[in-house]
Design a protein around this motif. Structure first.
Motif, mmCIF file in Angstrom:
data_model
loop_
_atom_site.group_PDB
_atom_site.id
_atom_site.type_symbol
_atom_site.label_atom_id
_atom_site.label_comp_id
_atom_site.label_asym_id
_atom_site.label_seq_id
_atom_site.Cartn_x
_atom_site.Cartn_y
_atom_site.Cartn_z
ATOM 1 N N MET A 96 0.814 -1.189 0.000
ATOM 2 C CA MET A 96 0.000 0.000 0.000
ATOM 3 C C MET A 96 0.861 1.258 0.000
ATOM 4 N N ASP A 97 1.904 1.326 0.820
ATOM 5 C CA ASP A 97 2.750 2.510 0.901
ATOM 6 C C ASP A 97 3.571 2.733 -0.364
ATOM 7 N N GLU A 98 3.697 1.711 -1.219
ATOM 8 C CA GLU A 98 4.447 1.897 -2.458
ATOM 9 C C GLU A 98 3.741 2.890 -3.375
ATOM 10 N N ASP A 99 2.417 2.984 -3.261
ATOM 11 C CA ASP A 99 1.623 3.874 -4.110
ATOM 12 C C ASP A 99 1.515 5.291 -3.557
ATOM 13 N N VAL A 100 2.035 5.521 -2.366
ATOM 14 C CA VAL A 100 1.899 6.822 -1.710
ATOM 15 C C VAL A 100 3.015 7.748 -2.172
ATOM 16 N N LEU A 101 2.623 8.922 -2.665
ATOM 17 C CA LEU A 101 3.593 9.914 -3.124
ATOM 18 C C LEU A 101 4.400 10.466 -1.954
ATOM 19 N N THR A 102 3.698 10.831 -0.875
ATOM 20 C CA THR A 102 4.363 11.370 0.308
ATOM 21 C C THR A 102 3.502 11.155 1.537
ATOM 22 N N THR A 103 4.130 11.206 2.690
ATOM 23 C CA THR A 103 3.412 11.136 3.962
ATOM 24 C C THR A 103 3.689 12.424 4.720
ATOM 25 N N LEU A 104 2.621 13.074 5.154
ATOM 26 C CA LEU A 104 2.739 14.294 5.943
ATOM 27 C C LEU A 104 2.347 13.988 7.384
ATOM 28 N N LYS A 105 3.181 14.390 8.310
ATOM 29 C CA LYS A 105 2.924 14.175 9.722
ATOM 30 C C LYS A 105 2.342 15.461 10.315
ATOM 31 N N ILE A 106 1.174 15.350 10.926
ATOM 32 C CA ILE A 106 0.492 16.501 11.512
ATOM 33 C C ILE A 106 0.285 16.237 12.993
ATOM 34 N N LEU A 107 0.680 17.191 13.826
ATOM 35 C CA LEU A 107 0.469 17.097 15.271
ATOM 36 C C LEU A 107 -0.627 18.057 15.686
ATOM 37 N N ILE A 108 -1.564 17.579 16.500
ATOM 38 C CA ILE A 108 -2.590 18.449 17.057
ATOM 39 C C ILE A 108 -2.202 18.683 18.516
ATOM 40 N N ILE A 109 -1.835 19.933 18.829
ATOM 41 C CA ILE A 109 -1.326 20.280 20.157
ATOM 42 C C ILE A 109 -2.085 21.489 20.685
ATOM 43 N N ASN A 110 -2.565 21.388 21.918
ATOM 44 C CA ASN A 110 -3.208 22.501 22.600
ATOM 45 C C ASN A 110 -3.500 22.078 24.029
ATOM 46 N N LYS A 111 -4.151 22.925 24.766
ATOM 47 C CA LYS A 111 -4.496 22.638 26.156
ATOM 48 C C LYS A 111 -5.598 21.592 26.228
ATOM 49 N N THR A 112 -5.800 21.053 27.414
ATOM 50 C CA THR A 112 -6.836 20.052 27.633
ATOM 51 C C THR A 112 -8.235 20.656 27.473
ATOM 52 N N GLY A 113 -9.137 19.852 26.925
ATOM 53 C CA GLY A 113 -10.532 20.235 26.832
ATOM 54 C C GLY A 113 -10.915 21.182 25.712
ATOM 55 N N VAL A 114 -10.019 21.441 24.754
ATOM 56 C CA VAL A 114 -10.341 22.389 23.690
ATOM 57 C C VAL A 114 -10.941 21.722 22.439
ATOM 58 N N GLY A 115 -10.924 20.393 22.372
ATOM 59 C CA GLY A 115 -11.544 19.695 21.246
ATOM 60 C C GLY A 115 -10.591 19.098 20.235
ATOM 61 N N LYS A 116 -9.356 18.827 20.621
ATOM 62 C CA LYS A 116 -8.380 18.248 19.693
ATOM 63 C C LYS A 116 -8.853 16.897 19.149
ATOM 64 N N THR A 117 -9.314 16.026 20.035
ATOM 65 C CA THR A 117 -9.764 14.700 19.625
ATOM 66 C C THR A 117 -11.034 14.795 18.793
ATOM 67 N N SER A 118 -11.946 15.685 19.153
ATOM 68 C CA SER A 118 -13.171 15.879 18.367
ATOM 69 C C SER A 118 -12.839 16.333 16.954
ATOM 70 N N LEU A 119 -11.891 17.235 16.828
ATOM 71 C CA LEU A 119 -11.443 17.702 15.518
ATOM 72 C C LEU A 119 -10.870 16.547 14.695
ATOM 73 N N LEU A 120 -10.030 15.739 15.322
ATOM 74 C CA LEU A 120 -9.420 14.591 14.646
ATOM 75 C C LEU A 120 -10.479 13.607 14.168
ATOM 76 N N LEU A 121 -11.409 13.241 15.038
ATOM 77 C CA LEU A 121 -12.433 12.261 14.678
ATOM 78 C C LEU A 121 -13.397 12.808 13.629
ATOM 79 N N ARG A 122 -13.707 14.068 13.699
ATOM 80 C CA ARG A 122 -14.589 14.668 12.694
ATOM 81 C C ARG A 122 -13.916 14.665 11.325
ATOM 82 N N PHE A 123 -12.630 14.968 11.288
ATOM 83 C CA PHE A 123 -11.887 15.022 10.036
ATOM 84 C C PHE A 123 -11.648 13.635 9.440
ATOM 85 N N THR A 124 -11.277 12.663 10.271
ATOM 86 C CA THR A 124 -10.908 11.340 9.757
ATOM 87 C C THR A 124 -12.089 10.384 9.613
ATOM 88 N N ASP A 125 -13.023 10.403 10.562
ATOM 89 C CA ASP A 125 -14.121 9.431 10.577
ATOM 90 C C ASP A 125 -15.496 10.053 10.349
#
Length: 81
Positions: free
Chosen positions: A1-30
């Protein structure tokens, strides 16, 4: 599968507790939203693939914990791999 991938971008979601980082991730991915999510312990990880100009681009998205007591774990995810 990775042979077909042009590039991989690593993104970090960083902020204080309770601001919605996980909600943002789940909304975007799932396309889900759960107002009763528990706090992230350590780091969570999701992958999302995108077509760009006929190529596959892979987003590796890291959701970091916002609690002060877990703050020492996040710098280890900043380093290049």
């Amino acid at each position: 599968m990775d042979e077909d991938v042009l590039t991989t971008l690593k993104i970090l979601i960083i902020n204080k507790t309770g601001v919605g980082k996980t909600s943002l991730l789940l909304r975007f991915t799932d396309d889900t939203l759960d107002p009763e999510l528990a706090a992230t312990i350590g780091v969570d990880f999701k992958v999302k693939m995108f077509p760009v100009d006929g190529n596959k681009v892979k987003l590796a998205i890291w959701d970091t914990a916002g609690q002060e007591r877990l703050k020492t774990l996040t710098p280890s995810y900043y380093r290049a791999e």
